[in-house]
Design a protein around this motif. Structure first.
Motif, PDB file in Angstrom:
ATOM      1  N   VAL A  23       0.834  -1.203   0.000  1.00 58.89           N
ATOM      2  CA  VAL A  23       0.000   0.000   0.000  1.00 58.89           C
ATOM      3  C   VAL A  23       0.871   1.257   0.000  1.00 58.89           C
ATOM      4  O   VAL A  23       0.686   2.177  -0.801  1.00 58.89           O
ATOM      5  N   LEU A  24       1.828   1.311   0.924  1.00 56.19           N
ATOM      6  CA  LEU A  24       2.707   2.484   0.990  1.00 56.19           C
ATOM      7  C   LEU A  24       3.499   2.669  -0.304  1.00 56.19           C
ATOM      8  O   LEU A  24       3.689   3.794  -0.774  1.00 56.19           O
ATOM      9  N   SER A  25       3.945   1.577  -0.887  1.00 60.91           N
ATOM     10  CA  SER A  25       4.706   1.672  -2.137  1.00 60.91           C
ATOM     11  C   SER A  25       3.840   2.227  -3.256  1.00 60.91           C
ATOM     12  O   SER A  25       4.300   3.057  -4.064  1.00 60.91           O
ATOM     13  N   VAL A  32       0.668  10.273  -3.866  1.00 60.43           N
ATOM     14  CA  VAL A  32      -0.491  10.618  -3.043  1.00 60.43           C
ATOM     15  C   VAL A  32      -0.042  11.563  -1.930  1.00 60.43           C
ATOM     16  O   VAL A  32       1.000  11.364  -1.304  1.00 60.43           O
ATOM     17  N   VAL A  33      -0.808  12.604  -1.698  1.00 53.43           N
ATOM     18  CA  VAL A  33      -0.531  13.712  -0.776  1.00 53.43           C
ATOM     19  C   VAL A  33       0.883  14.277  -0.960  1.00 53.43           C
ATOM     20  O   VAL A  33       1.495  14.779  -0.019  1.00 53.43           O
ATOM     21  N   GLY A  34       1.397  14.179  -2.164  1.00 52.88           N
ATOM     22  CA  GLY A  34       2.705  14.756  -2.454  1.00 52.88           C
ATOM     23  C   GLY A  34       3.875  13.971  -1.919  1.00 52.88           C
ATOM     24  O   GLY A  34       4.965  14.541  -1.712  1.00 52.88           O
ATOM     25  N   LEU A  35       3.720  12.676  -1.703  1.00 50.43           N
ATOM     26  CA  LEU A  35       4.819  11.889  -1.141  1.00 50.43           C
ATOM     27  C   LEU A  35       6.096  12.028  -1.971  1.00 50.43           C
ATOM     28  O   LEU A  35       7.201  12.148  -1.418  1.00 50.43           O
ATOM     29  N   ARG A  36       5.964  12.012  -3.284  1.00 51.64           N
ATOM     30  CA  ARG A  36       7.157  12.136  -4.138  1.00 51.64           C
ATOM     31  C   ARG A  36       7.567  13.595  -4.324  1.00 51.64           C
ATOM     32  O   ARG A  36       8.752  13.934  -4.208  1.00 51.64           O
ATOM     33  N   THR A  37       6.600  14.443  -4.632  1.00 54.42           N
ATOM     34  CA  THR A  37       6.949  15.811  -5.024  1.00 54.42           C
ATOM     35  C   THR A  37       7.206  16.726  -3.836  1.00 54.42           C
ATOM     36  O   THR A  37       7.963  17.694  -3.949  1.00 54.42           O
ATOM     37  N   ARG A  38       6.627  16.439  -2.681  1.00 48.87           N
ATOM     38  CA  ARG A  38       6.829  17.270  -1.499  1.00 48.87           C
ATOM     39  C   ARG A  38       7.835  16.661  -0.540  1.00 48.87           C
ATOM     40  O   ARG A  38       8.329  17.327   0.366  1.00 48.87           O
ATOM     41  N   GLY A  39       8.099  15.358  -0.726  1.00 49.13           N
ATOM     42  CA  GLY A  39       8.990  14.679   0.202  1.00 49.13           C
ATOM     43  C   GLY A  39      10.453  14.956  -0.089  1.00 49.13           C
ATOM     44  O   GLY A  39      10.843  15.262  -1.214  1.00 49.13           O
ATOM     45  N   THR A  40      11.261  14.830   0.945  1.00 41.69           N
ATOM     46  CA  THR A  40      12.714  15.011   0.843  1.00 41.69           C
ATOM     47  C   THR A  40      13.403  13.690   1.154  1.00 41.69           C
ATOM     48  O   THR A  40      13.071  13.027   2.146  1.00 41.69           O
ATOM     49  N   LEU A  41      14.360  13.306   0.327  1.00 37.13           N
ATOM     50  CA  LEU A  41      15.083  12.059   0.540  1.00 37.13           C
ATOM     51  C   LEU A  41      16.177  12.266   1.575  1.00 37.13           C
ATOM     52  O   LEU A  41      17.005  13.183   1.464  1.00 37.13           O
ATOM     53  N   PRO A  78       6.812  -1.544   6.944  1.00 34.27           N
ATOM     54  CA  PRO A  78       5.381  -1.206   6.980  1.00 34.27           C
ATOM     55  C   PRO A  78       5.065  -0.197   8.084  1.00 34.27           C
ATOM     56  O   PRO A  78       4.334  -0.504   9.036  1.00 34.27           O
ATOM     57  N   LEU A  79       5.576   1.015   7.942  1.00 37.67           N
ATOM     58  CA  LEU A  79       5.330   2.006   8.993  1.00 37.67           C
ATOM     59  C   LEU A  79       5.593   3.417   8.504  1.00 37.67           C
ATOM     60  O   LEU A  79       6.267   3.636   7.507  1.00 37.67           O
TER      61      LEU A  79
END
Length: 598
Positions: A23-25, A32-41, A78-79
C-alpha cells in the motif's frame, strides 16, 4: 527510538505488514498527498528515508528501499514515523489515517473508501492463507497431480483459481472485492473453484437488444427457453437472460425498475445451467459447453471502488467491433494466423442497463489437448509450492522457465508492435491473454496466444487509415469516443502500461525478487525481444518503429498506471482521469541499458 532505528510494530501480523508495504509503495509511486513531489530524501545509516512535511507533527518519515519497477523507491518497512515524538504508526488503520489527515478535505471520502478496501483485502488475504491446502487438494483431485498436464478449457479453470490468489503487480489491495463476505467468496469467487447454478429473468423480447450473432442462432444449444425455466407459454414473447446469483434479488429488482421492463419481467421458476467462475469472477464457464463463457454483471468492484464489475451495454458493441478490427489485421498478417487466437465476442444481449446484460464468449475449437493458462497465473504457486511457470517449463521447455518466457515475449511483442503499426494498442493485460501450449506432430513445443476482451483499445485513426484504407472501421462503429485519436501518444502509453509493465516487466522483477535469475539478465531479455519487434516496424522519422523506440526504449521515464488515485482515492473531477483504467503517472524506464545492466 529514533527513525533511523525504528522497526515494524508488533501489533500487525505478517499478512498485514506485507500488505501495508504494498500500500505504501503504491501511494508513493502515485505521489499521493505529495509523497514524491513534497517529500525530501534522507540518507541514514540503515538506508534511505522520505521526509514528508506535516503540520501536526513536523513531518512523517517513511523508510525506503530502491525499487526500479515503475518507481525509483518502494516502502522498506510497513510504517510511518512521526518526527515530533518518534512514534511509529503501523497497521492498516493508523497509516492510511495519517495520510488522510494530509489530504484535501474533498478527498477524505476516497481515503475512507480506500481504507475499507484495505480491510477487505486483508480479510481476503487471511482467508486465502487459511484455505490454501483445501484448494490444492480440490485441484489435485479434480485435475490430477501434475499442473503441467491440466489440459483443455475445463482444466484451465484450475489455473484461474491459483491466479486469483496472487497479488496484482500494481494495485496493492487487488484481492479485495467490495461488499462480499466470506460465504459469498467461497460460493462464487474463482479462488475457491466452486460450482453453482445461474439465475434467470424472462424479459420481453421487445425490451432487449440482441446482437446479430445472438439473434441468428449463436447462443449455445443449452440456453434455456422460458418453458425450461418453469414458465410455459412465454417462449415466443420473452427471452431468458442469465443473472449471476450475486446480482439476483435487490440489485436485479432495482435494475428492472430503472430499465423500464419491471412490470413485464417474469422471474424464472428455477435456476438453470451449472457454471464455474473464471479469473474475472463475473465471467463464468458453462459446465454443459466448455467452449462457452458468459460474462455477467456483478454489483461489486475490484481494483478500485470506481472500477465497477457491471457491464455497460456500449462495451458489448465495442468488444465485437474490436474483434472485427483484429480479424481484419490478422487477415493481412499471415504469420500470426496460426499463433494468435481470438475468442468470439459477437454474441450478446442487453436491456439497456449495466446489470441486465450478457456476453456469450466462445473460445476457438481444438483446445482439448492444449494447456490453456492465463499469463496472470504463471508466478502463482501450484500444489507443492512451485510456481506454475516451473511446471510448464519442465514439460515444454526442458526445465528452463526463461526459455518459456523468451518464447512468450517474442510472440507477444511481435504481435503487439504489429498492431501498433496499424495504430492499435490493446488493454490486453495478464488476465486477458492466455498461453496455449501443446506438442506438434513432430514432438516439438507449440506456443500460441489467446486473446479476449477487446472492448477498450486505443486507436490512432491516422495510422489505421494509412494501413487499412477503406477497410478501416468507422469510429461510429464504436460507442466509446475515447478509443480514437489522431496521434500516437495514447496508443504508446497503453502499450507501455499493459504490454511492457504488466506482461513483461512484472515477471522480470517478480522472478528477480524470488532469486530465480539476475534482474539484469531478465530485463536484458525483455529489452532484446522488444527491440527486435520494434525494429520490424521501420526506423525512419515518424514511422511506427521510430515512435515506439523513442517512447519505450530510449525515454528516461515510462507511463505508469495511477490505479489507486483514479480508482478510489480521487473523483474524476479531482484526478482529471477521462478513463480510470488509463490514468497515468510516470516511473523510471527500467529498459534503458544503463538500468538493465545494474
Amino acid at each position: 527510538m529514533t527513525a533511523a532505528t525504528a522497526e515494524p510494530g508488533t501489533d500487525a501480523g505478517p499478512a498485514e505488514r506485507e500488505l501495508l508495504v504494498r500500500v505504501l509503495s503504491a501511494l508513493l509511486r502515485e505521489d499521493v498527498v505529495g509523497l514524491r513531489t513534497r517529500g525530501t530524501l534522507l540518507r541514514r545509516p540503515d538506508g534511505p528515508w522520505l521526509r514528508l512535511p506535516a503540520a501536526d507533527c513536523g513531518a512523517l518519515l517513511l523508510p525506503l528501499a530502491p525499487d526500479g519497477y515503475q518507481a525509483e523507491y518502494a516502502a522498506r518497512l510497513p510504517l510511518l514515523v512521526r518526527e515530533s515524538d518518534g512514534a511509529r504508526l503501523t497497521g492498516l488503520d493508523a497509516v492510511p489515517a495519517a495520510l488522510r489527515a494530509l489530504a484535501d478535505p474533498r478527498d477524505h471520502e476516497g481515503f475512507d473508501a480506500f481504507a475499507a478496501e484495505c480491510r477487505q483485502a486483508l480479510a481476503t488475504l487471511r482467508l486465502h492463507e487459511a484455505t490454501r491446502d483445501e484448494l490444492y487438494a480440490t485441484l489435485t483431485h479434480r485435475h490430477g497431480p501434475d499442473p503441467a498436464r491440466w489440459t483443455g478449457l475445463v482444466a484451465g479453470l484450475a489455473y484461474d483459481a491459483l491466479a486469483a490468489r496472487l497479488d496484482h503487480p500494481v494495485y496493492p489491495v487487488s484481492r479485495g472485492r467490495s461488499g462480499l463476505d466470506e460465504d459469498q467468496l467461497r460460493a462464487y469467487a474463482p479462488e475457491f473453484h466452486p460450482r453453482f447454478a445461474l439465475r434467470w429473468v424472462l424479459l420481453p423480447r421487445t425490451a432487449l437488444t440482441l446482437s446479430d450473432g445472438a439473434a441468428s442462432g449463436g447462443l449455445p444449444g443449452c440456453w434455456p427457453r422460458p418453458a425450461d425455466l418453469g414458465r410455459p407459454g412465454l417462449d415466443s414473447s420473452h427471452f431468458a437472460l442469465p443473472v449471476h446469483p450475486l446480482t439476483a434479488g435487490g440489485p436485479l429488482e432495482a435494475a428492472l425498475r430503472e430499465a423500464g421492463p419491471a412490470g413485464e419481467a417474469v422471474p424464472a421458476g428455477r435456476p438453470s445451467l451449472d457454471v464455474a467462475p473464471t479469473l474475472s469472477m463475473r465471467t463464468v464457464a458453462l459446465d454443459a459447453d466448455s467452449r462457452v463463457h458468459l460474462k455477467l454483471p456483478l454489483p461489486t468492484s475490484t481494483l478500485g471502488m470506481r472500477n465497477k464489475r457491471t457491464i455497460k451495454p456500449g462495451t458489448l458493441v465495442d468488444g465485437a467491433a474490436g474483434q472485427r478490427l483484429l480479424e481484419t489485421v490478422l487477415a493481412r498478417e499471415p504469420r500470426f494466423r496460426e499463433t494468435v487466437l481470438q475468442a468470439d465476442e459477437t454474441v450478446y444481449a442487453h436491456a439497456g442497463h449495466e446489470l441486465l446484460a450478457v456476453l456469450c464468449r466462445r473460445w476457438p475449437a481444438g483446445l482439448e489437448n492444449s494447456v490453456v493458462v492465463p499469463l496472470a497465473a504463471l508466478l502463482a504457486p501450484a500444489p507443492g509450492g512451485r510456481p506454475i511457470l516451473d511446471h510448464l517449463a519442465d514439460r515444454f521447455y526442458g526445465g528452463d522457465p526463461l526459455a518459456l518466457l523468451d518464447a512468450c515475449w517474442a510472440l507477444l511483442f511481435d504481435w503487439q508492435t504489429t498492431l501498433f503499426g496499424y495504430g492499435i494498442a490493446l488493454e490486453s493485460h495478464q488476465q486477458n491473454i492466455s498461453l496455449v501450449l501443446d506438442r506438434t506432430a513432430a514432438g516439438g513445443t507449440r506456443l500460441r496466444l489467446l486473446f479476449k476482451d477487446n472492448d477498450s483499445p486505443r486507436i490512432n485513426t491516422v495510422r489505421l487509415r494509412e494501413r487499412l484504407g477503406a477497410a478501416a472501421p468507422d469510429p461510429a462503429d464504436f460507442t466509446d469516443r475515447r478509443i480514437f485519436g489522431t496521434d500516437d501518444g495514447p496508443v504508446a502509453d497503453l502499450f507501455a502500461a499493459i504490454t511492457v509493465h504488466l506482461c513483461a516487466g512484472s515477471y522480470a522483477f517478480g522472478l528477480a525478487r524470488r532469486g530465480r535469475a539476475p534482474l539484469d539478465r531478465l530485463l536484458g531479455l525483455v529489452r532484446d525481444r522488444l527491440t527486435e519487434a520494434v525494429g520490424r516496424l521501420g526506423s525512419a522519422p515518424g514511422e511506427a518503429g521510430a515512435v515506439l523506440g523513442a517512447r519505450l526504449l530510449e525515454a528516461p521515464y515510462l507511463p505508469v498506471k495511477a490505479m489507486v488515485s483514479a480508482g478510489t482515492l480521487l473523483s474524476k473531477e479531482r484526478s482529471g482521469a477521462a478513463d480510470i483504467n488509463k490514468h497515468y503517472t510516470t516511473g523510471p524506464n527500467y529498459l534503458l541499458p544503463s538500468r538493465a545492466a545494474r
